[in-house]
Design an enzyme around this catalytic site. Structure first.
Site, mmCIF file in Angstrom:
data_model
loop_
_atom_site.group_PDB
_atom_site.id
_atom_site.type_symbol
_atom_site.label_atom_id
_atom_site.label_comp_id
_atom_site.label_asym_id
_atom_site.label_seq_id
_atom_site.Cartn_x
_atom_site.Cartn_y
_atom_site.Cartn_z
ATOM 1 C CG HIS A 7 -1.755 1.156 1.396
ATOM 2 N ND1 HIS A 7 -1.584 2.079 2.404
ATOM 3 C CD2 HIS A 7 -2.802 1.591 0.658
ATOM 4 C CE1 HIS A 7 -2.506 3.019 2.291
ATOM 5 N NE2 HIS A 7 -3.249 2.745 1.240
ATOM 6 C CG HIS A 49 -2.345 9.676 0.082
ATOM 7 N ND1 HIS A 49 -3.020 10.588 0.876
ATOM 8 C CD2 HIS A 49 -3.130 8.574 0.042
ATOM 9 C CE1 HIS A 49 -4.143 10.042 1.299
ATOM 10 N NE2 HIS A 49 -4.233 8.824 0.811
HETATM 11 O O1 G3P Z 1 -6.462 1.317 -1.757
HETATM 12 C C1 G3P Z 1 -7.068 1.736 -0.616
HETATM 13 C C2 G3P Z 1 -6.471 2.879 0.088
HETATM 14 O O2 G3P Z 1 -5.282 3.261 -0.516
HETATM 15 C C3 G3P Z 1 -7.403 4.013 0.173
HETATM 16 O O3 G3P Z 1 -7.065 4.954 1.110
HETATM 17 O O4 G3P Z 1 -6.190 7.130 1.819
HETATM 18 O O5 G3P Z 1 -4.691 5.179 1.740
HETATM 19 O O6 G3P Z 1 -5.470 6.218 -0.366
HETATM 20 P P1 G3P Z 1 -5.797 5.897 1.063
HETATM 21 CA CA CA Z 2 -4.553 4.867 -1.928
#
Ligand code: G3P
Ligand code: CA
Length: 233
Positions: A7, A49
């Protein structure tokens, strides 16, 4: 068989959404990565992000107001650790070019679609066509208008709808936006939701799971993809 995706890359060990974090995930043996994209003032798709530079770089300001060459002047790693100070914000093209021959899956999360960034879907999809393999890409978003737009451009591209709420019968809605996967927050995944989603023909890609017991349970339930910040060896 459940796949594990880093992630924002292997973001517990490297600065999130940087080349270092993506290489870290690949070297760790993960099946793929999740990354987030925005669009610069001069139309470059960049991997970061937030809507702004402030948290994860030593620059300031909104991505939409900055040119790519100016974004590149800043460190995207120093905030995490001085040893990553040479890390920069990458374009999506740069990430695709690095991994294109490696059979590595990439989940591109569009942080805001065409109603905020003009033609962002076309630009991302052109990047995929030019620099990656379509079958190794999933496009996801909390902006479901954007996902529908992607499907209108190319119905063979795989999409997944992100959501945080414990939606009631989500597949009824998911059919209307033509997604291939559902991307729920993992704490909403009761056994019943998992079984019902499967019966309705939806594979589940769930975020963001850093708890080992939760990961074990989700693997035992044959979840399709687990997004995690950590490595488990
Ligand atoms: O893929 C799911 C996740 O990345 C969504 O939340 O805020 O980490 O982009 P965020
Ligand atoms: Ca994400």
């Amino acid at each position: 068989m459940t796949m594990i995706f880093g992630h924002r890359g292997l973001s517990s060990m490297y600065p999130e959404n940087t080349m270092a974090a993506f290489k870290g995930a690949y070297d760790d043996g993960m099946d793929g990565i999740e990354l987030d994209v925005h669009m610069t003032k001069d139309g470059e798709i960049v991997v970061i992000h937030d809507f702004f530079m402030d948290r994860t770089t030593d620059g300031i300001g909104y991505i939409k107001d900055l040119k790519f060459k100016d974004i590149k002047k800043h460190s995207a790693g120093k905030w995490f650790n001085e040893k990553f100070s040479l890390e920069k914000v990458s374009s999506l093209q740069e990430i695709f070019e690095y991994f294109k021959d490696k059979n590595f899956k990439i989940n591109v999360e569009i942080k805001a679609g065409y109603r905020f960034y003009e033609n962002i879907e076309e630009k991302i999809i052109n990047n995929i066509y030019k620099y990656y393999k379509k079958e190794n890409i999933i496009i996801s978003s909390f902006d479901h208008y954007s996902l529908l737009k992607c499907k209108e451009i190319d119905s063979t591209l795989e999409t997944g709808a992100l959501y945080e709420a414990a939606l009631f019968n989500p597949w009824t809605y998911m059919k209307s936006i033509k997604v291939d996967y559902i991307h729920p927050q993992y704490l909403t995944l009761t056994d019943e939701v998992i079984e019902d989603s499967k019966k309705e023909g939806y594979k589940i890609n769930t975020y963001t799971v850093d708890d080992v017991d939760a990961i074990k349970r989700l693997i035992s339930k044959d979840i399709n993809i687990i997004f995690t910040n950590k490595t488990y060896g």
